[in-house]
Structures are given as structure tokens and as C-alpha cells.
Design an enzyme around this catalytic site. Structure first.
Site: not given
Length: 453
Positions: A42-45, A48
Site C-alpha cells: 500500500s501507499v501507506k508504507d 509510515a
């Protein structure tokens, strides 16, 4: 030799992929930024790891500490990967709206997961916002991430995602379209792209039940806009500090059904197996098509991977139960496709009222056909039983035949939906459909409503 020193070194540089079939009626080049190629899918890596590194640098996150965050799943995955590599513990708080796959994946990488109810106000002590904040206050040597208001969220996309898109399009990008949740992606990417070219348009995709679109257009935070919705990963009932409304040119709202349907279309028509918010994003692009011209380059960002939604959008029964499955429903047999293999729950005339009540509770139903040895002779529903109980508190020990009403009307499996609908009235709550070979099933108001597309 060419290799990454750890899994975090593989984050970023995700591909742009031209969309063809779903965008055939759009007079522009539409490119998908497919963020599922990140290691946490996901883009959230991106944000994060940026949030973790910034917290380490200024001492908020100390060696051996515990990372605490409220997450819909994807940010948690990125944080968990960073925690594994860097030696931290994780406690994640999520909502019961999120897919089981997301919870299981977080546990698989060693995180503790706490599930909170979705349908509560943000300041309710049971909400995942409140629980994660409380854990951050109570847990020794912990760091509460707060992705909604953490500036490192948007900075990650300003430093990474935005420059990638600019480079990959050779500076030709004219529109950026993305679902908005915490606001980090749209604000960080949008800021970078507009600094390179102030004419780039930045569009947010919102969902019904979220406050973003109306707030952007009117400046009014309307509590009446807030209600439960199914779409995951976008929309909010709060205004995160990471949402920079000045950077966003406009919003379009996408329904839960369209989000789910277009998530499946991306897999079946483009071969791109992505998640629920990607369905919202591509439908948002289609809704905005009048803003695009033949010389435009539209980049739409797909947040996460379809494997996290196998039990939801990619499950026919789940889609059918919510009326999202695009299938032709014209007959009585079509109305019961989703439960025709389940046995018809009945009660015999000499059984006690308490037996009917037990079955209603066990099977979560509101009406039951009554039979004797010759066939269907009556019916009971929860309204009948309630009235009977008000009149006689000992009714539970009486036989069903003393409180039953008229039998439900019967129709053939080929009866039209219109014919079935006319038989369901205020005084008649259901219809029995004869499937042949002595097999019957029941059609209720819920089945009719579910068939409305």
C-alpha cells in the site's frame, strides 16, 4: 550485486500503468500510480517509515519502544514492517468495518490488534481514535503516531510520491486524482506538483457519509453528513490536520456500491487487483471526465492490494447481500439466489409459541411459515407475537395454531418481481416461492429491497 539492505529499501518507485478499457470514453491519457508494489502492498508504507524515522530523530520513539496507532490497516502494515526491521513493538487499533484480512495481516507481522466499533462518535471512549490515544497515554515507553495530524505523513508524499509522478510523466501531468482519508497523500503530492506547475489540478475522491466535500465547498462541518459507510480507506468524520484544503481544487463523492463494483471491474477489465479505495478512485475519475481534455495526463493513485478484500468486494455473497452485485434479477427465483441453499425455517401447528421465538432468535428472522401434515396452513411474525404477548403474558406456552395468522401467499419460481411485490403488504410480510419437487423458500421485504439497484 544489487540488493536492498532490508525490506524498507524497496519502498517507492512504484509504476505508472496506462488504463485502457475502463477509461475508453475519457478523452485524455489516464495513468494509474499502482502503490501495491510497495512491500506492505500500500501507499501507506511511504509515510509510515517517514513518521517512524522522524520520531526516532527527535526522540519521540526510543529504543525498545511500542508504536501505537489507530489504523484502517494499511498504515499499520507499514508501521509493522518498520517495527520488525528496527526492533519495536506495535499495538494497532482498528474498527469492525475493516476486512478480516487486514486484521489477520497485521497479526501475521507481530502486531497486537484491538478492534473497536465503527458506529460511534470520534470522541466516544470506545472509538478507535479515543482508544488509540488512551493507549498512547497509558503504555510505558510508547509513541502514539496520530497519522491524521502528524506532518511527516504529508511530507513523505511531498518528498517521494510527488517527485516520482512528476519524473515518470516527464512533467506532463495535468490532473492528480486520489481518495482522501488522512489527507497526507493528496496534500503532499498536490503541494509538490503545484510547485512544479501551478496549473496542475488536484482532485479528491470522497465517500457518502464523510464531511470532506461539503466542507471544502462551503466551509461548513456538517454533522448531518456523517453516517456509517462501507468503503474503506477514504472519507472521515473529522478534519485531519494533514488535509490541506487550499491545495485541493475539488472533490467528487462515490457511493459504496460504485466503489465495490469498480474495484471488481479493475481486476476483470484492467487486470489490476487492487483494493476498495481504488474502485472509488477510478469511479471518481469517470465522474470528473468533463474536466479532462485530449492533451491532459491524468494520474490516479491506487492505494492498496485486492488481497485485503477477498472476503468483501471480491466475494459474490458479500456483494449480493448488500445489493452490489450487478446481476439481472427478474423473477422470484432470482430474489433468493443468495440463500436458496439454506433450509426453509418452519414451525408446526402444535409446537409452542416459545419454539417459534427461539427459531426467530437463532436464525435472525422475523417471520415463519406454519405447517401441519398437509402443508402450509398459517404464518407468524414478530408483530403477531408481540401483540399476543401484550394481551397474554403466558402466550409462550400456547400452541402456535392459537396465534398464527393466514398462510403466506405462494408464487411459482418464475413469478415476476412486480407480481411478488404486490403480494407483500402491511398485513402480509412475506411470500412463499414454490421451487418444485416439494421445495419452498421464503421471500421477504428485505429480499425485495436488496434487489433494488
Amino acid at each position: 550485486m544489487e540488493y536492498a539492505k532490508d525490506i524498507l529499501g524497496t519502498i517507492g518507485n512504484t509504476p505508472l500503468v496506462k488504463l485502457n478499457k475502463l477509461t475508453k470514453d475519457i478523452d485524455a491519457l489516464v495513468l494509474a500510480k499502482v502503490e501495491t508494489f510497495n512491500p506492505g502492498n500500500s501507499v501507506k508504507d511511504r509515510m509510515a517509515v517517514k513518521m517512524v524515522e522522524d520520531a526516532e530523530a527527535d526522540g519521540r520513539l526510543k529504543p525498545g519502544g511500542t508504536i501505537i496507532e489507530g489504523t484502517s490497516g494499511n498504515t499499520g502494515m507499514g508501521l509493522a514492517l518498520a517495527a520488525v526491521v528496527k526492533g519495536y513493538k506495535c499495538i494497532f487499533v482498528t474498527t469492525d468495518k475493516q476486512s478480516k484480512e487486514k486484521v489477520d495481516i497485521l497479526k501475521a507481522v507481530g502486531a497486537e490488534v484491538i478492534v473497536c466499533p465503527t458506529d460511534v462518535a470520534p470522541d466516544d471512549p470506545r472509538s478507535y481514535y479515543s482508544v488509540s490515544k488512551r493507549l498512547g497515554d497509558e503504555t510505558p515507553n510508547s509513541w502514539y503516531v496520530n497519522q491524521y495530524d502528524n506532518p511527516s505523513n504529508a511530507v513523505a508524499h511531498y518528498e517521494q510520491t510527488g517527485p516520482e509522478i512528476w519524473r515518470q510523466t516527464d512533467g506532463k501531468v495535468t490532473h492528480f486524482v486520489v481518495g482522501v482519508g488522512t489527507g497526507g497523500t493528496i496534500s503532499g503530492v498536490g503541494k509538490y506538483l503545484k510547485e512544479q506547475n501551478p496549473n496542475v489540478k488536484v482532485w479528491g475522491v470522497d465517500t457518502y457519509g464523510s464531511v470532506f466535500k461539503k466542507y471544502h465547498e462551503t466551509g461548513i462541518f456538517d454533522q448531518n453528513e456523517i453516517y456509517p459507510y462501507i468503503t474503506e480507506g477514504i472519507g472521515e468524520d473529522i478534519l485531519p490536520e494533514n488535509v490541506d484544503f487550499d491545495i485541493i481544487d475539488g472533490f467528487t463523492k462515490v457511493t459504496d456500491k460504485d466503489a465495490a463494483v469498480f474495484t471488481r471491474k479493475l481486476a476483470k477489465e484492467e487486470g489490476i487487483f487492487v483494493g476498495n479505495s481504488a474502485g472509488s478512485a477510478i469511479k471518481g475519475v469517470l465522474q470528473l471526465k468533463e474536466h479532462f481534455g485530449p492533451d491532459d495526463v491524468v494520474v490516479v493513485l491506487f492505494h492498496d492490494h485486492g488481497s485485503r478484500y477477498v472476503g468483501k468486494m471480491f466475494n459474490d455473497d458479500w456483494m449480493r447481500d448488500r445489493g452490489f452485485l450487478e446481476e439481472e434479477i427478474t423473477t422470484a427465483a432470482d430474489l433468493i439466489k443468495g440463500h436458496k441453499d439454506k433450509p426453509l425455517v418452519t414451525v408446526m401447528t402444535e409446537e409452542l409459541v416459545s419454539h417459534a421465538i427461539e427459531r426467530m432468535k437463532a436464525f435472525k428472522i422475523s417471520q415463519i411459515p406454519v405447517k401441519d401434515v398437509d402443508g402450509f396452513v398459517g404464518s407468524v411474525d414478530e408483530t403477531d407475537l408481540f401483540r399476543a404477548f401484550v394481551e397474554d403474558k403466558a402466550v409462550a406456552d400456547k400452541p402456535i395454531k392459537e396465534v398464527m395468522g393466514a398462510p403466506f401467499p405462494e408464487v411459482s419460481k418464475d413469478a415476476t418481481i412486480d407480481a411478488v411485490s404486490k403480494l407483500i403488504t402491511r398485513d402480509n410480510e412475506a411470500v412463499l416461492v414454490n421451487l418444485g419437487a416439494g421445495k419452498y423458500h421464503i421471500i421477504t421485504k428485505h429480499d425485495i429491497i436488496s434487489a433494488i439497484q
